[in-house]
Structure formats: C-alpha cells, structure tokens
Design a protein around this motif. Structure first.
Motif, PDB file in Angstrom:
ATOM      1  N   LEU A   1       0.829  -1.197   0.000  1.00 17.76           N
ATOM      2  CA  LEU A   1       0.000   0.000   0.000  1.00 17.76           C
ATOM      3  C   LEU A   1       0.869   1.254   0.000  1.00 17.76           C
ATOM      4  CD1 LEU A   1      -2.697  -1.049   2.635  1.00 17.76           C
ATOM      5  CD2 LEU A   1      -2.816  -1.240   0.152  1.00 17.76           C
ATOM      6  N   GLU A   2       0.292   2.371  -0.417  1.00 20.85           N
ATOM      7  CA  GLU A   2       1.043   3.623  -0.523  1.00 20.85           C
ATOM      8  C   GLU A   2       1.692   4.003   0.805  1.00 20.85           C
ATOM      9  OE1 GLU A   2       0.370   8.267  -1.994  1.00 20.85           O
ATOM     10  OE2 GLU A   2      -1.293   6.829  -2.017  1.00 20.85           O
ATOM     11  N   LYS A   3       0.954   3.819   1.907  1.00 18.92           N
ATOM     12  CA  LYS A   3       1.468   4.205   3.220  1.00 18.92           C
ATOM     13  C   LYS A   3       2.639   3.334   3.674  1.00 18.92           C
ATOM     14  CE  LYS A   3      -1.954   1.309   5.590  1.00 18.92           C
ATOM     15  NZ  LYS A   3      -3.126   1.285   6.498  1.00 18.92           N
ATOM     16  N   GLN A   4       2.835   2.179   3.045  1.00 21.67           N
ATOM     17  CA  GLN A   4       3.897   1.252   3.448  1.00 21.67           C
ATOM     18  C   GLN A   4       5.205   1.482   2.689  1.00 21.67           C
ATOM     19  OE1 GLN A   4       1.650  -2.344   2.577  1.00 21.67           O
ATOM     20  NE2 GLN A   4       1.189  -2.667   4.748  1.00 21.67           N
ATOM     21  N   TRP A   5       5.153   2.244   1.608  1.00 21.53           N
ATOM     22  CA  TRP A   5       6.359   2.490   0.810  1.00 21.53           C
ATOM     23  C   TRP A   5       7.269   3.488   1.533  1.00 21.53           C
ATOM     24  CZ3 TRP A   5       8.311  -0.010  -3.224  1.00 21.53           C
ATOM     25  CH2 TRP A   5       7.468  -0.721  -4.074  1.00 21.53           C
ATOM     26  N   LYS A   6       8.580   3.243   1.481  1.00 23.40           N
ATOM     27  CA  LYS A   6       9.547   4.222   1.957  1.00 23.40           C
ATOM     28  C   LYS A   6       9.804   5.237   0.841  1.00 23.40           C
ATOM     29  CE  LYS A   6      11.948   1.237   5.256  1.00 23.40           C
ATOM     30  NZ  LYS A   6      11.085   0.052   5.153  1.00 23.40           N
ATOM     31  N   THR A   7      10.098   6.465   1.214  1.00 22.31           N
ATOM     32  CA  THR A   7      10.297   7.541   0.239  1.00 22.31           C
ATOM     33  C   THR A   7      11.421   7.202  -0.729  1.00 22.31           C
ATOM     34  OG1 THR A   7       9.550   9.176   1.851  1.00 22.31           O
ATOM     35  CG2 THR A   7      10.768   9.999  -0.040  1.00 22.31           C
ATOM     36  N   VAL A   8      12.503   6.646  -0.212  1.00 24.35           N
ATOM     37  CA  VAL A   8      13.647   6.329  -1.062  1.00 24.35           C
ATOM     38  C   VAL A   8      13.280   5.248  -2.076  1.00 24.35           C
ATOM     39  CG1 VAL A   8      14.581   4.578   0.502  1.00 24.35           C
ATOM     40  CG2 VAL A   8      16.115   5.780  -1.073  1.00 24.35           C
ATOM     41  N   ALA A   9      12.423   4.325  -1.682  1.00 27.48           N
ATOM     42  CA  ALA A   9      12.011   3.257  -2.598  1.00 27.48           C
ATOM     43  C   ALA A   9      11.157   3.825  -3.731  1.00 27.48           C
ATOM     44  CB  ALA A   9      11.244   2.175  -1.846  1.00 27.48           C
ATOM     45  N   LEU A  10      10.280   4.765  -3.387  1.00 21.97           N
ATOM     46  CA  LEU A  10       9.405   5.356  -4.410  1.00 21.97           C
ATOM     47  C   LEU A  10      10.168   6.217  -5.405  1.00 21.97           C
ATOM     48  CD1 LEU A  10       6.197   6.344  -2.403  1.00 21.97           C
ATOM     49  CD2 LEU A  10       6.428   4.579  -4.161  1.00 21.97           C
ATOM     50  N   SER A  11      11.392   6.582  -5.060  1.00 19.41           N
ATOM     51  CA  SER A  11      12.192   7.366  -6.012  1.00 19.41           C
ATOM     52  C   SER A  11      12.736   6.489  -7.139  1.00 19.41           C
ATOM     53  CB  SER A  11      13.353   8.052  -5.285  1.00 19.41           C
ATOM     54  OG  SER A  11      14.321   7.098  -4.870  1.00 19.41           O
ATOM     55  N   CYS A  12      12.646   5.158  -6.970  1.00 22.57           N
ATOM     56  CA  CYS A  12      13.091   4.229  -8.014  1.00 22.57           C
ATOM     57  C   CYS A  12      11.969   4.010  -9.028  1.00 22.57           C
ATOM     58  CB  CYS A  12      13.518   2.898  -7.399  1.00 22.57           C
ATOM     59  SG  CYS A  12      14.867   3.058  -6.195  1.00 22.57           S
ATOM     60  N   ASP A  13      12.322   3.405 -10.158  1.00 22.55           N
ATOM     61  CA  ASP A  13      11.355   3.264 -11.248  1.00 22.55           C
ATOM     62  C   ASP A  13      10.866   1.836 -11.471  1.00 22.55           C
ATOM     63  OD1 ASP A  13      11.381   5.984 -11.871  1.00 22.55           O
ATOM     64  OD2 ASP A  13      13.184   5.760 -13.099  1.00 22.55           O
ATOM     65  N   ASN A  14      11.787   0.870 -11.506  1.00 24.75           N
ATOM     66  CA  ASN A  14      11.397  -0.502 -11.857  1.00 24.75           C
ATOM     67  C   ASN A  14      12.170  -1.533 -11.049  1.00 24.75           C
ATOM     68  OD1 ASN A  14       9.553  -0.245 -14.346  1.00 24.75           O
ATOM     69  ND2 ASN A  14      11.300   1.021 -14.947  1.00 24.75           N
ATOM     70  N   THR A  15      11.521  -2.670 -10.833  1.00 21.28           N
ATOM     71  CA  THR A  15      12.204  -3.833 -10.272  1.00 21.28           C
ATOM     72  C   THR A  15      12.232  -4.920 -11.339  1.00 21.28           C
ATOM     73  OG1 THR A  15      10.183  -4.860  -9.399  1.00 21.28           O
ATOM     74  CG2 THR A  15      11.355  -3.334  -7.957  1.00 21.28           C
ATOM     75  N   HIS A  16      13.352  -5.606 -11.429  1.00 19.49           N
ATOM     76  CA  HIS A  16      13.486  -6.795 -12.278  1.00 19.49           C
ATOM     77  C   HIS A  16      13.971  -7.924 -11.382  1.00 19.49           C
ATOM     78  CE1 HIS A  16      13.951  -3.450 -15.130  1.00 19.49           C
ATOM     79  NE2 HIS A  16      13.559  -4.267 -16.086  1.00 19.49           N
ATOM     80  N   ILE A  17      13.240  -9.016 -11.344  1.00 17.20           N
ATOM     81  CA  ILE A  17      13.681 -10.181 -10.573  1.00 17.20           C
ATOM     82  C   ILE A  17      13.808 -11.368 -11.516  1.00 17.20           C
ATOM     83  CG2 ILE A  17      13.156 -11.803  -8.736  1.00 17.20           C
ATOM     84  CD1 ILE A  17      11.766  -9.742  -7.212  1.00 17.20           C
ATOM     85  N   GLU A  18      15.024 -11.897 -11.616  1.00 17.20           N
ATOM     86  CA  GLU A  18      15.233 -13.125 -12.384  1.00 17.20           C
ATOM     87  C   GLU A  18      14.967 -14.297 -11.449  1.00 17.20           C
ATOM     88  OE1 GLU A  18      18.876 -13.597 -14.831  1.00 17.20           O
ATOM     89  OE2 GLU A  18      18.982 -15.610 -13.949  1.00 17.20           O
ATOM     90  N   VAL A  19      14.026 -15.145 -11.824  1.00 15.74           N
ATOM     91  CA  VAL A  19      13.628 -16.253 -10.961  1.00 15.74           C
ATOM     92  C   VAL A  19      13.723 -17.586 -11.695  1.00 15.74           C
ATOM     93  CG1 VAL A  19      12.091 -14.893  -9.503  1.00 15.74           C
ATOM     94  CG2 VAL A  19      11.199 -15.933 -11.586  1.00 15.74           C
TER      95      VAL A  19
END
Length: 634
Positions: free
Chosen positions: A58-76
């Motif tokens: 949820l929006e309230k759970q995100w840290k400010t520094v994390a929201l400054s990023c754009d994308n996550t890529h996870i190779e699984v």
C-alpha cells in the motif's frame, strides 16, 4: 541435490532509477544474508523482493527512497524455467507485471514483443500475473469459503516475514484479511487439498452460482405468469387451436361458396400485400433456420476446439517434462563404445558427455505457445454461453414466425375465396377464426417463453445432479484431507520444537517445551498453550515456525509451499546480539543439513563474525554512508 516441486528461487534482483541501476545483486540456493547497520536499506531490499514477486504494498507502506526508483526486475527460477519478472514501482498496489522467459541479460537485449504483460486481476480476455505464476508453479487456483481467490500475493504473505506486521502473527498483515482466507492459504501450502479436490471445490462454487441464477430466473417467471403449464399441456392446446381454426375455415366453404367470382381491386391489393408479407416471413423462417443450424455447429465446434486445445496443453507440458528429464541425465558410460566417461577438463555447467561448454541457458520454447493456447481456451469458453443465448433467442423467433406464417396463409385463403352472402352466422365464424388466430399467437409466444423455462429447469436439475455428485466426492475425501493436514502440521510442530530447544537460555517457557502449536485460521503460535512472551522471544518463535515450514516442505514432497523463505525479522524487537547470532547459526546449520534444494534470504545488523564475507553473504556490509540503493546523484 534433490528437487521437490513447486519451487521458486531468486537468481538476481535489479532495481533501476531512470537509466541507472541502483541495485544489482545475484542470489543463490541455500542461505543468503543481507547485512548492514540499522537504517542502511536492508528492509527496503526485502520489500522490493516481495513487491517484485507480485506482493501488494500500500502507498502508506512504501519508503520515500524506494518510491524514487522506477522498476524492479527479478530473475527467478520457477520449476527449472528461468523468467524475469518486471514491475514498475508504484503506489498502485494493483500494478501489472511484465514477464520475459529467459535471463535478465537476455531480456535487456530482447525486443518488447518478447515480453508478456499481465494485469493484477484477471479480466474476461486476459489472466492475471497471479494466475500465471500459480500455473507456472503448478499450484491450483483456489477460492476460500468467503469467495476470495488465493492469488500469489496471498502465498507471499506466508513466505515473506516483514518487520511491520505484529510479531505474533504468522502472515504478513493486510487490509480485508479473513480467517477463511488464511485457512485456505495454509491448507494450500501444506498440500492437504489435492489438485483434484481443489478443482472440484471450485466447480462446486461455480455450480452453486449457476444454479442460484437459474433458480432466480425460474422464480421470476412464476411470479410473473403464475402456475407453470406443462409442456404437453401447452402443446395440446396449440394443436387443438389449430384444429379449431381449420374446422371453422372449412365450414365457411362447405356451402354457398362463390366460384370464379371476381375479387374487387381493393381486395386484390390486400391479397398482394399479404402475399408479400408471407414471402418475407418465409424468407425470415429460412434465415432463422440457417442461423440456428450455424449456431448449433458453432457450439459443437467450439466445445470440440476447447477439448483439443486442452489436450495440446497436456502434450506440450509432457514434452517440457521429457526435455527436463533428459537434460538432467548424467552419462557415466559412453552410449556408443561403453567406455567410462572421464571427468577431466570438464567445466562447470559443461555437457556431461562431450564436455563442451554451453553458456546459453536453455529456454523453453513453449511458454508463449502455452499462453496463447490458454488465451484461446478462455476466449472460446467465453463465447459458448453467448452462442447458447443467441440460439435461445433464434429458436423463440422461429416459433413465432411459424405461427405468423400459418395466420397469413389462413387470411390469404379467405381473401382469395370470397364467400357468397355473408350471413350473421358466417360473420360470427370469421370473428371466431380471428379470435382463435390471436389465441394461437398468444399460445405460440407462451410456448416460446415456456420452452425457455423448461430448458432452464432441465439445466438446473442437471447441474444439481452434478453438484450432488461432486459434493459426495469431496465429502468422501475430507477424512483424507483432515488426516493430511494433521500429519503435516505435526511434522512442522515437531521441527519447530527441535529448533526452539537450540535457542539461548533466555525464555523460561522455551527451556523444556512439550508442544508447539500453530493455527493459520487465527494467525497464532503457542508454546504449551501459551502465546504471551517477551517481544524478542515471540520474534524467535515466529522465525522458528517459518523456518520449520520450509524444512518440512523439504522433507515431504506433498507440500505445495515453494521452498522459499524471505525473513526480515531474525533480530526483531530488541533482540540481543548473542541470541541473534545463535539464530543465524541455526538457520545455516538447518539449511546445510537439507538434501532438497531451497532458498532462504534474511537480513541482519548483527552478523556473526564467522559468517561475515562468507559464501552466504550478498553484497557488501551496508551502512548509512553506503546504502543498499545507490541513488546518490541520480
């Protein structure tokens, strides 16, 4: 090592900000430790792992520094198939996911058309990424008693142990949670409901919905029309009405008919108009009959198409399984000359037989094909009910047009054969014929409506028989479900009890425990019936249980838990350094003793000196000056 499926292992996590990579680390099977001081970003990485795998934040759970990023890529690695899962960093917890089959390096150089986009929730035309991941893992799509679908986010709530949820809770907390949902997740991960039983339960839910809808339609009809007339009775009344019309019409011409009497011009025009109507109605009848035949063919063809597509999916999966088995064969003797195969000069990952290096990871060529076939199945199954509705409407129109044609023919007959001396008796006969024709039209319309009702009643009765049969099947297997649940929970509890005895001597109730019990439904863990301990001891107990679930899944192949644990709480709530380091050693010792492939990822700010810089560590030791996310200047 032995492999139990399903499993999902993280090979690599990449986080980007614009064109820059702010985090890029490889992970391995077994234990992975992310370490660093407090406030260095360890928990942020764990949240990104959870989110990138499909978790909801949820929006309230995100840290400010994390929201400054754009994308996550996870190779699984999912059941021996490599994929890249990409999600845009967003406060929209229902953010979609893009999936690429292959490694991250391959995805970087690949065109956009090789990525498949999946929404958060399934639509009429496209499945969600949750459903897609569950299918890849071969975990059945399940619904709880409160009609909540168990998506992959729900499973991650058990896999991922975060710092924000209550320390006594087994599951990651989220809004709109329910005991039914937690119970279903637990049973699913324990593998106590077989895929067959789960599928039958889903069918029961859908059958109940369909029966309720049909019952509602039938009730609405009886409210509007009152008592329902039987099919034989309505057909008998229609037949009697036609006979009465024919009898009255014949009586008009039995005497005093005018032979060769000319018909006046206005009557000729009326006859011409009626004949045009008749021709139009005849053409309409022919068109309706053609459309009815076409729809019948479409329904039969679509049902056959779905059956054939399902067979193709099974064949494709069997082909993948065969290739997977063949790729794991290790030749100890040459199949040509039967000489012993030498291990000399063999590179890691090279062919066991010819020793040639193969740096290109094998990609299954069937992923996109399977997705295309699954879409075709879904699309075709959605069309069949529409075809049936259209067929029902056309059949009703066909009944009415037949009655209209019969009436037009009668009217034309009277107009073309003038009757000499229209007596009051014959006038009455004509009036009666008109009334009977009106009655015939009303009976035809009622027959059309009743035929629809009869079809619904027959369909409801047929579905009810199927439902009764399925419920009996599920009921007969419930004892087996209860037995499996108890056995697997007992296994987990025994492992947890063994691990808790390895804790340092800090909690009196942990010194000589007799039983550890847990309840997915109520989201609670107890030691000898007690659940109220110090914060640090409760944190230890929670970690022990999560570790025990993973260990049990590596001892019993019947578990559907995907052999992955992500833990951000091993030293939560004021735990002392010695106790934390002891727990770290317990995790590593237990992992090393397992003979089944698994993955554990945990964080610590108090890493044991003997572990620092070891093979278990991921990345550097982070601190406020060198955080996990390298976003300085970006």
């Amino acid at each position: 090592m032995t492999q139990y499926k399903p499993f999902i292992f993280i090979n690599r996590l990449i986080i980007t900000k614009g064109k820059h990579t702010v985090y890029d680390e490889f992970f391995h099977k077994g234990v992975n430790i992310i370490r660093g001081t407090n406030s260095s970003g360890k928990s942020t990485i764990m949240e990104f792992l959870f989110y990138g795998l499909g978790g909801s934040i949820l929006e309230k759970q995100w840290k400010t520094v994390a929201l400054s990023c754009d994308n996550t890529h996870i190779e699984v690695d999912i059941n021996n198939q490599v994929f890249v899962l990409k999600r845009q960093v967003s406060t929209n917890f229902k953010e979609q996911m893009n999936i690429f089959e292959g490694t991250y390096d391959e995805s970087v150089n690949s065109s956009a058309q090789n990525w498949l986009s999946f929404p958060y929730a399934s639509t009429a035309n496209k499945e969600s990424f949750h459903d897609n991941l569950l299918k890849l893992l071969n975990i059945p799509i399940t619904k709880s008693q409160d009609s909540s679908y168990i998506n992959f986010n729900q499973i991650l709530r058990l896999i991922y142990t975060d710092q924000l949820s209550g320390i006594s809770r087994i599951f990651r907390e989220e809004d709109f949670d329910s005991s039914f949902k937690r119970e279903t997740i637990g049973d699913l991960m324990l593998g106590v409901n077989s895929k067959d039983v789960t599928q039958k339960k889903l069918e029961i839910i859908q059958l109940n919905k369909n029966i309720d809808k049909l019952t509602s339609d039938i009730r609405a009809f009886t409210t509007m029309y009152g008592e329902v007339e039987s099919e034989s009775n309505i057909n008998e009344r229609i037949s009697e009405n036609k006979v009465a019309i024919e009898t009255l019409t014949s009586s008009l011409y039995s005497v005093n008919t005018v032979e060769n009497e000319s018909v006046d011009e206005s009557t000729k025009e009326l006859i011409s108009s009626k004949r045009e109507q008749l021709n139009t109605s005849l053409q309409t009848k022919e068109n309706l009959l053609r459309d009815i035949n076409t729809l019948n063919f479409e329904i039969i063809d679509s049902e056959s198409f779905v059956v054939n597509l399902k067979k193709r999916l099974i064949n494709i999966q069997e082909s993948d399984n065969t290739l997977s088995i063949l790729s794991d064969i290790a030749f100890n003797f040459c199949p040509s000359c039967f000489s012993k195969v030498s291990d000399n000069l063999k590179e890691v990952g090279a062919c066991n037989l010819c020793h040639s290096s193969n740096n290109d990871s094998y990609e299954s060529p069937t992923f996109r094909v399977r997705k295309d076939i699954e879409f075709q199945i879904s699309e075709t199954k959605d069309l069949i009910p529409k075809f049936n509705d259209d067929l029902e409407k056309l059949t009703g129109s066909y009944v009415l047009i037949k009655e209209e044609i019969s009436n037009l023919k009668g009217e034309i007959l009277i107009l073309e054969k003038p009757i000499k001396g229209i007596s009051s008796e014959k006038t009455g006969t004509l009036i009666n014929i008109g009334e009977l024709r009106q009655k015939g039209s009303e009976l035809a319309e009622k027959s059309r409506v009743l035929n629809n009702l009869y079809a619904k009643q027959a369909n409801r009765d047929s579905l009810q028989n199927i439902l009764n049969s399925l419920e009996n099947e599920v009921l007969s297997k419930e004892s087996s479900v209860i037995s499996n649940r108890n056995n697997r929970k007992t296994l987990i509890s025994a492992i947890a009890l063994r691990l808790l005895l390895k804790d340092l001597d800090r909690e009196d109730d942990f010194k000589d425990p007799k039983e550890i019990s847990f309840d997915f439904t109520n989201d609670r863990i107890k030691v000898d019936g007690v659940s109220n301990f110090s914060a640090s001891s409760t944190s230890i107990l929670k970690t022990v249980l999560k570790l025990s679930i993973l260990i049990a899944s590596c001892e019993d192949p019947g578990f559907l838990y995907p052999r992955l644990a992500i833990m951000d709480n091993v030293e939560d709530k004021g735990m002392e350094q010695a106790r934390s380091q002891n727990l770290q050693k317990i995790i590593i010792e237990e992992s090393n003793n397992l003979e089944v492939e698994h993955q554990i990822i945990f964080t610590t700010s108090m890493i044991d000196e003997s572990l620092e810089g070891s093979k278990y560590c991921i990345g550097e030791f982070y601190n406020p000056e060198s955080r996990t996310l390298d976003i300085k200047g970006y």
